[in-house]
Write a protein that holds these residues in place. Structure first.
Motif, short mmCIF file in Angstrom:
data_model
loop_
_atom_site.label_atom_id
_atom_site.label_comp_id
_atom_site.label_asym_id
_atom_site.label_seq_id
_atom_site.Cartn_x
_atom_site.Cartn_y
_atom_site.Cartn_z
N ARG A 224 39.95 42.30 35.85
CA ARG A 224 40.18 42.06 37.27
C ARG A 224 41.60 41.55 37.51
NH1 ARG A 224 35.05 41.55 40.15
NH2 ARG A 224 34.23 43.61 39.70
N LEU B 70 44.31 43.49 39.86
CA LEU B 70 44.92 42.84 41.02
C LEU B 70 46.44 42.79 40.90
CD1 LEU B 70 42.32 39.97 41.45
CD2 LEU B 70 42.71 41.84 43.07
N PHE C 179 45.75 36.15 45.26
CA PHE C 179 45.32 37.52 45.48
C PHE C 179 44.39 37.68 46.69
CE2 PHE C 179 46.34 37.84 40.85
CZ PHE C 179 47.33 38.80 40.97
N ARG D 176 35.10 41.45 47.22
CA ARG D 176 36.35 40.69 47.14
C ARG D 176 36.45 39.55 48.15
NH1 ARG D 176 41.55 44.29 45.79
NH2 ARG D 176 40.66 45.48 44.08
#
Length: 73
Positions: free
Chosen positions: A7, A11, A55, A69
Motif C-alpha cells: 500500500r 500510494l 496520503f 480509502r
C-alpha cells in the motif's frame, strides 16, 4: 488485500514520488524508508498516522485491513 508495504509503495507511486523524496518527507534516511517498502521494518504508531494523513487515507487502508480509502470522521 495488500499489506502495508504494498500500500505504501502504491500510494507513493500514485503521487509520483521517488523513495528518496518520501524519505525526506518522513525525515528518514533512504534505507530506513526502503525498509518500510521491503517489509524489513515498520514505522512507529505516530509514523503510521503521519503517513495516513499525508496520503489522505485511513489507517485501516494503509495497513491493508480494508480496501476503502476514506477516513471515517
Amino acid at each position: 488485500m495488500e499489506n502495508f508495504s504494498a500500500r505504501l509503495r502504491l500510494l507513493r507511486k500514485e503521487r509520483g514520488l521517488k523513495q528518496r523524496e518520501m524519505a525526506e518527507i518522513c525525515g528518514l534516511k533512504l534505507r530506513s524508508y526502503q525498509d518500510y517498502e521491503y517489509q524489513v521494518s515498520y514505522p512507529s504508531a505516530l509514523g503510521l498516522v503521519a503517513l495516513a494523513d499525508f496520503f489522505g487515507v485511513s489507517l485501516d487502508y494503509l495497513m491493508g485491513r480494508t480496501d476503502k480509502r476514506e477516513i471515517n470522521r
